[in-house]
Write an enzyme that holds these catalytic residues in place. Structure first.
Site, short mmCIF file in Angstrom:
data_model
loop_
_atom_site.label_atom_id
_atom_site.label_comp_id
_atom_site.label_asym_id
_atom_site.label_seq_id
_atom_site.Cartn_x
_atom_site.Cartn_y
_atom_site.Cartn_z
N CYS A 2 41.92 2.62 -8.56
CA CYS A 2 43.34 2.71 -8.25
C CYS A 2 44.13 2.78 -9.55
CB CYS A 2 43.87 1.54 -7.44
SG CYS A 2 43.00 1.25 -5.92
N ARG A 27 41.51 7.83 -11.12
CA ARG A 27 41.11 6.47 -10.75
C ARG A 27 40.98 6.29 -9.24
NH1 ARG A 27 41.96 2.94 -15.07
NH2 ARG A 27 42.13 1.16 -13.66
N TRP A 77 41.91 4.16 -4.50
CA TRP A 77 40.50 4.31 -4.15
C TRP A 77 40.22 3.16 -3.19
CZ3 TRP A 77 35.90 1.50 -4.54
CH2 TRP A 77 34.73 2.23 -4.29
N ASN A 101 46.00 -3.12 -8.05
CA ASN A 101 44.72 -2.53 -8.42
C ASN A 101 43.72 -3.68 -8.55
OD1 ASN A 101 42.58 -1.18 -9.66
ND2 ASN A 101 43.54 -1.20 -11.68
N GLY A 102 42.63 -3.61 -7.81
CA GLY A 102 41.64 -4.69 -7.87
C GLY A 102 41.26 -5.14 -6.47
N GLU A 478 19.71 11.36 -14.20
CA GLU A 478 21.05 11.88 -14.41
C GLU A 478 21.24 13.21 -13.66
OE1 GLU A 478 23.75 10.82 -15.26
OE2 GLU A 478 24.94 12.53 -15.91
N LYS A 482 24.02 13.77 -10.75
CA LYS A 482 25.03 14.84 -10.82
C LYS A 482 25.04 15.62 -9.52
CE LYS A 482 27.02 13.86 -13.29
NZ LYS A 482 26.91 12.77 -14.20
N GLU A 485 26.47 13.51 -6.57
CA GLU A 485 27.91 13.24 -6.69
C GLU A 485 28.77 14.40 -6.21
OE1 GLU A 485 29.45 10.64 -10.23
OE2 GLU A 485 28.08 12.13 -11.00
N HIS A 501 2.40 7.58 -6.33
CA HIS A 501 2.38 6.20 -5.82
C HIS A 501 3.26 6.04 -4.57
CE1 HIS A 501 -0.02 4.91 -9.17
NE2 HIS A 501 0.78 5.60 -9.96
N LYS A 597 37.05 8.12 -10.95
CA LYS A 597 36.53 8.23 -12.32
C LYS A 597 36.26 6.87 -12.94
CE LYS A 597 35.56 10.55 -16.06
NZ LYS A 597 34.24 11.18 -16.04
O1 M6R Z 1 33.31 4.65 -17.38
P1 M6R Z 1 31.87 4.23 -17.23
O2 M6R Z 1 30.97 5.02 -18.10
O3 M6R Z 1 31.68 2.76 -17.40
O4 M6R Z 1 31.51 4.59 -15.73
C1 M6R Z 1 30.27 4.25 -15.19
C2 M6R Z 1 30.03 5.01 -13.91
O5 M6R Z 1 30.98 4.69 -12.95
C3 M6R Z 1 30.05 6.52 -14.13
O6 M6R Z 1 29.13 6.91 -15.10
C4 M6R Z 1 29.74 7.27 -12.82
O7 M6R Z 1 28.42 7.05 -12.45
C5 M6R Z 1 30.07 8.75 -12.97
N1 M6R Z 1 30.76 9.22 -11.82
C6 M6R Z 1 28.87 9.58 -13.18
O8 M6R Z 1 29.12 10.94 -13.18
#
Ligand code: M6R
Length: 602
Positions: A2, A27, A77, A101-102, A478, A482, A485, A501, A597
């Site tokens: 947020c 955010r 969010w 926010n929180g 990773e 990606k 997401e 396994h 983000k």
């Molecule tokens: O800002 P940060 O690197 O601490 O964020 C950590 C994760 O929230 C962030 O890497 C998230 O997994 C991304 N959306 C990945 O693309």
């Protein structure tokens, strides 16, 4: 998560709030809203979805009655209560308005109590208790400041809050605990601004306070009163480089293409001749470090995992890699000879931030590798290395991961040399390879085109396995993240050798294996694992510089002299592949569903 903003001043309040919210939209974008008031009028406007919807809806407001108005705004969010207009902030009581926010952890108990006292709740959010709690105390003591302080003192959890009330239509009350908030004196005389981070304030203000936990106050035109002395004024940069798409379809695409340049920035001044230098670490006693703990979330966790191979292999320092949300509650063994390294793009991720606080409290030396200067983590850690990737707008992290990996590679060599665990020749080889990284990260049209064509063949099926060995295992994780997401397709990352396994039971034509097959790291071993999957009919897409005849699809990367250069080469392929799958599916690449983000709630 947020984003919150607030404004007191002579400009059009609605416009200032909207501009601020646009900067904070990364955010969260489940809903958005503003409340704007002066002594005579109050207007509240809320929408489901993005700020662009709010921009349209505010056109219906009568701005002529909102002269000299103050206001608060929010982009959400969702945590408690699904995304809806009703659950959008600001939340209203009988005469007050709040953005938050929180998370208020004890909101259920508070709500029950307030309902018994006759308060009517209309949303499913935790936030709504704040406004009712404030009004409850105001009705008892008839003093706004006291009521605000009392209300805050009953809240548990992490929260930053802005509150306005009709009983004092010139004031905004503020408080910060856990979630970030910045208070600023505007450039225009007497202006006061608030925002979750300093980004929306750059250009509008020069003097800011990054609020510490437990600090609150009240602001009116030309005056900011803090309830305690725990605050310091800092200077903001006067201008910022606004992130623009520059002709790319999405920020994510632009950020992938920027990686070559930002890698250059990231290494600048850090590679000197045949040495790695981190001026930032001049006061760190490397010899006293017996172990390293790397701690992060999401993509940043993947760079941490990658680094664990390098620190052990090159610097010969034992490493533990921790997922921040797990680390916080496992009563970890924290020894003072351990260097605690937090990795974060934003520097605000709640779990990583709390883990960093725990390490600091236990007396460990702390280092943060971060992309955002002046973020909560950079201000807290003993040492800080900035990744210099520039503003990353796409929710799916690309250039931040790339620069984190680069910093961690350099750091492992920096430690290796100080600890005398690397030969001169080996160090020279590594540094020569490091110098090649920016060139390796240039996106080749042929590769992009190949990924674009392949993307359409991989839209069905029941899932993806990304597999690799050594540092290509975190890279596989990773790659899978990606894809998940931004395409919403099921994908897992696995160490190649682990498939037999259990996971290999899933193999059939509809299971897509994306095989990371670098020439310079365990090629033959990985190849055998891929052959095992191919023998069980999995559809194989191999990424390798070496032709592989069992592959159903093949993405040929360049031959490189060092496995880390292959790491960056394959990284580009994985990022572009996900991007193209997502575009083909018609998804919003930069703002994928359910994500934000910066994850400032645990
Ligand atoms: O800002 P940060 O690197 O601490 O964020 C950590 C994760 O929230 C962030 O890497 C998230 O997994 C991304 N959306 C990945 O693309």
């Amino acid at each position: 998560m947020c984003g919150i903003v607030g404004y007191i001043g002579s400009k059009d309040c609605v416009d200032v709030l909207l501009d601020g919210l646009k900067e904070l939209e990364y955010r969260g974008y489940d809903s958005a809203g503003i409340a704007v008031m002066n002594a005579e009028h109050i207007s509240v406007c809320k929408v489901l979805g993005k700020i662009s919807n709010l921009e349209k809806k505010v056109q219906t407001l009568d701005r002529s009655i909102l002269k000299n108005a103050i206001g608060i705004g929010h982009t959400r969010w969702a945590t408690h209560g699904k995304p809806s207009e009703l659950n959008a902030h600001p939340h209203l009581g009988e005469f007050s308005y709040v953005v938050h926010n929180g998370i208020i952890e004890n909101y259920k108990e508070l709500k029950i109590d307030l309902e018994e006292k006759g308060h009517k709740f209309i949303s499913q959010t935790d936030t709504e208790v704040i406004v009712h709690l404030f009004e409850e105390y105001y009705n008892l003591c008839n003093n706004t400041k006291e009521a605000f302080k009392k209300a805050i003192s009953h809240l548990e959890g992490a929260f930053s809050v802005l509150l306005m009330s009709k009983v004092e239509p010139e004031n905004i009350y503020f408080f910060k605990k856990g979630s970030p908030m910045v208070v600023a004196k505007g450039k225009v005389k007497n202006e006061v601004l608030f925002a979750s981070t300093d980004a929306p304030l750059i250009g509008l203000a020069e003097d800011v306070v990054y609020l510490e936990d437990g600090v609150g106050g009240v602001a009116r035109l030309g005056n900011i009163e803090f309830f305690s002395k725990d605050y310091t004024w800092s200077k903001l940069p006067t201008s910022k480089a606004y992130a623009q798409k520059d002709g790319y379809r999405f920020f994510m695409e632009k950020e992938i293409y920027e990686q070559s340049d930002v890698a250059g920035d990231c290494t600048l001044g850090r590679i000197h001749g045949e040495k790695i230098i981190f001026d930032e670490l001049a006061k760190l006693d490397v010899d006293s470090i017996k172990e390293i703990k790397l701690c992060a979330c999401g993509t940043s966790y993947h760079s941490a995992l990658m680094a664990s191979y390098l620190f052990e292999r090159l610097a010969k320092i034992g490493v533990k890699v921790e997922i921040a949300s797990e680390f916080r509650y496992k009563n970890p063994l924290l020894l003072k000879s351990t260097l605690f390294i937090a990795i974060s793009q934003s520097g605000e991720t709640a779990d990583t931030l709390e883990a960093l606080k725990m390490a600091k409290k236990a007396g460990l030396k702390t280092l943060v590798i971060c992309n955002v200067d002046n973020s909560s983590m950079t201000r807290l850690a003993d040492f800080c290395i900035l990744t210099r990737a520039g503003i990353e707008k796409g929710v799916a992290s690309t250039k931040a991961f790339c620069t984190q990996s680069l910093v961690l590679w350099m750091l492992s060599l920096y430690f290796a040399e100080i600890k005398k665990n690397i030969s001169k020749e080996k160090l020279q080889d590594e540094i020569s390879a490091l110098r090649e990284v920016p060139k390796t990260l240039l996106v080749k049209t042929k590769i992009h085109e190949k990924c674009r064509r392949l993307a359409k063949r991989y839209l069905h099926g029941h899932g993806f396995f990304f597999i690799g060995r050594d540092v290509f295992y975190p890279l596989a994780l990773e790659g899978a993240l990606k894809l998940k997401e931004i395409s919403y397709l099921h994908a897992e990352g696995y160490p190649s050798g682990e498939m037999k396994h259990g996971p290999i039971a899933l193999a059939d034509k509809e299971l897509f294996t994306i095989a990371l097959m670098p020439k310079n790291m365990l090629y033959t071993k990985t190849k055998s694992n891929v052959e095992e999957l191919s023998a069980r009919d999995s559809t194989i897409c191999a990424i390798s510089p070496l032709e592989f005849d069992l592959a159903d699809d093949f993405i040929k990367t360049d031959e490189k002299s060092h496995y880390m250069l292959e790491f960056f080469d394959i990284l580009i392929v994985l990022q572009i592949f996900s991007l193209e799958v997502s575009i083909r599916l018609g998804n919003d690449v930069d703002m994928p569903r359910n994500l934000a983000k910066s994850v400032t709630v645990e």
